[in-house]
Design a protein around this motif. Structure first.
Motif, PDB file in Angstrom:
ATOM      1  N   MET A 162      11.516  -1.876 -21.538  1.00 42.97           N
ATOM      2  CA  MET A 162      12.570  -2.108 -22.025  1.00 42.97           C
ATOM      3  C   MET A 162      12.835  -2.073 -23.386  1.00 42.97           C
ATOM      4  N   GLY A 163      14.259  -2.004 -24.207  1.00 41.56           N
ATOM      5  CA  GLY A 163      13.960  -1.461 -25.803  1.00 41.56           C
ATOM      6  C   GLY A 163      15.482  -2.015 -26.226  1.00 41.56           C
ATOM      7  N   TRP A 164      15.625  -2.431 -27.498  1.00 45.81           N
ATOM      8  CA  TRP A 164      16.621  -2.881 -28.097  1.00 45.81           C
ATOM      9  C   TRP A 164      16.847  -1.873 -29.229  1.00 45.81           C
ATOM     10  N   VAL A 183      20.807   1.985 -12.886  1.00 48.50           N
ATOM     11  CA  VAL A 183      20.527   0.469 -13.193  1.00 48.50           C
ATOM     12  C   VAL A 183      21.833   0.066 -14.452  1.00 48.50           C
ATOM     13  N   GLN A 184      22.400  -1.075 -14.192  1.00 48.58           N
ATOM     14  CA  GLN A 184      23.388  -1.304 -14.858  1.00 48.58           C
ATOM     15  C   GLN A 184      22.948  -2.613 -16.013  1.00 48.58           C
ATOM     16  N   ASP A 199      14.159   8.748 -24.891  1.00 50.23           N
ATOM     17  CA  ASP A 199      13.190   8.318 -24.076  1.00 50.23           C
ATOM     18  C   ASP A 199      14.042   7.418 -22.497  1.00 50.23           C
ATOM     19  N   TYR A 200      15.016   6.842 -23.228  1.00 53.92           N
ATOM     20  CA  TYR A 200      15.798   5.689 -22.155  1.00 53.92           C
ATOM     21  C   TYR A 200      16.736   6.364 -21.527  1.00 53.92           C
ATOM     22  N   HIS A 201      16.841   6.046 -20.182  1.00 54.77           N
ATOM     23  CA  HIS A 201      17.731   6.498 -19.289  1.00 54.77           C
ATOM     24  C   HIS A 201      19.074   5.667 -18.880  1.00 54.77           C
ATOM     25  N   HIS A 202      18.850   4.395 -19.460  1.00 48.62           N
ATOM     26  CA  HIS A 202      19.991   3.166 -18.724  1.00 48.62           C
ATOM     27  C   HIS A 202      20.252   2.501 -20.299  1.00 48.62           C
ATOM     28  N   TRP A 203      21.632   2.379 -20.281  1.00 45.68           N
ATOM     29  CA  TRP A 203      22.215   1.750 -21.513  1.00 45.68           C
ATOM     30  C   TRP A 203      23.012   0.628 -21.500  1.00 45.68           C
ATOM     31  N   GLY A 204      23.129  -0.353 -22.120  1.00 45.23           N
ATOM     32  CA  GLY A 204      23.903  -1.382 -22.179  1.00 45.23           C
ATOM     33  C   GLY A 204      25.249  -1.022 -22.931  1.00 45.23           C
ATOM     34  N   ALA A 228      16.697   0.568 -20.867  1.00 48.78           N
ATOM     35  CA  ALA A 228      15.793   0.830 -19.887  1.00 48.78           C
ATOM     36  C   ALA A 228      15.357   1.974 -19.382  1.00 48.78           C
ATOM     37  N   VAL A 229      14.063   2.163 -19.058  1.00 46.36           N
ATOM     38  CA  VAL A 229      13.252   3.572 -18.667  1.00 46.36           C
ATOM     39  C   VAL A 229      12.476   3.074 -17.816  1.00 46.36           C
TER      40      VAL A 229
END
Length: 127
Positions: free
Chosen positions: A34-36, A2-3, A113-118, A98-99
Motif C-alpha cells: 500500500m502507498g499514500w 479493489v475499491q 507501480d500501483y493498480h488501484h486508487w482511492g 494498492a498493488v
C-alpha cells in the motif's frame, strides 16, 4: 477489482495532526502493498509513504519523514497515515493506492507501480 475509500481529511492549523484512513474492499488485503500519494492542482501526484504487505517495511518521502507514519491493520483491511507537525505545504489531496505484491517486504514508490486508487481526501493546513 479493489475499491479503496479514504477518510479523515479536513482542515487543520499548522503544527496540528490528522490521521487518514483507507479501507480496502478485498478479502486478500494482506497480498497488497500500500502507498499514500498527494497532489496539488497543476502538479504531478507525488509519493508520500509506502508500506509492505507485512507492515514491517515502510518508506517515506524526504519531505514527510519524521513527521508522518504509515501503518496497516490487515484484520481491518485498512491502511493509515498519521500526519503530525503539519505545515501549509502539506496541503493537497491525499490518495491511497494498492498493488498486488509477491514480496512481503517490498515497497513501491511510483504512481505507475500501483493498480488501484482511492478517490482522494482533501487535507488543508492553514497558518
Amino acid at each position: 477489482q479493489v475499491q479503496l475509500v479514504e477518510s479523515g481529511g479536513g482542515l487543520v492549523q499548522a503544527g496540528g495532526s490528522l490521521r487518514l484512513s483507507c479501507e480496502a474492499s478485498t478479502r486478500t488485503f494482506e497480498s497488497y502493498a500500500m502507498g499514500w500519494f498527494r497532489q496539488v492542482p497543476g502538479k504531478e501526484r507525488e509519493f508520500v509513504a509506502a508500506v509492505s504487505r507485512s507492515g514491517d517495511g515502510t518508506s517515506y518521502s524526504v519531505s514527510v519523514e519524521g513527521r508522518f507514519a504509515i501503518s496497516r491493520d490487515n484484520f481491518k483491511n485498512t491502511v493509515y497515515l498519521q500526519m503530525n507537525g503539519l505545515m501549509p505545504e502539506d496541503t493537497a489531496v491525499y490518495y491511497c493506492a494498492a498493488v498486488s505484491s509477491q514480496s512481503y517486504t517490498q515497497r513501491y514508490y511510483r504512481t505507475g507501480d500501483y493498480h488501484h486508487w482511492g478517490q482522494g481526501a482533501q487535507v488543508t493546513v492553514h497558518s
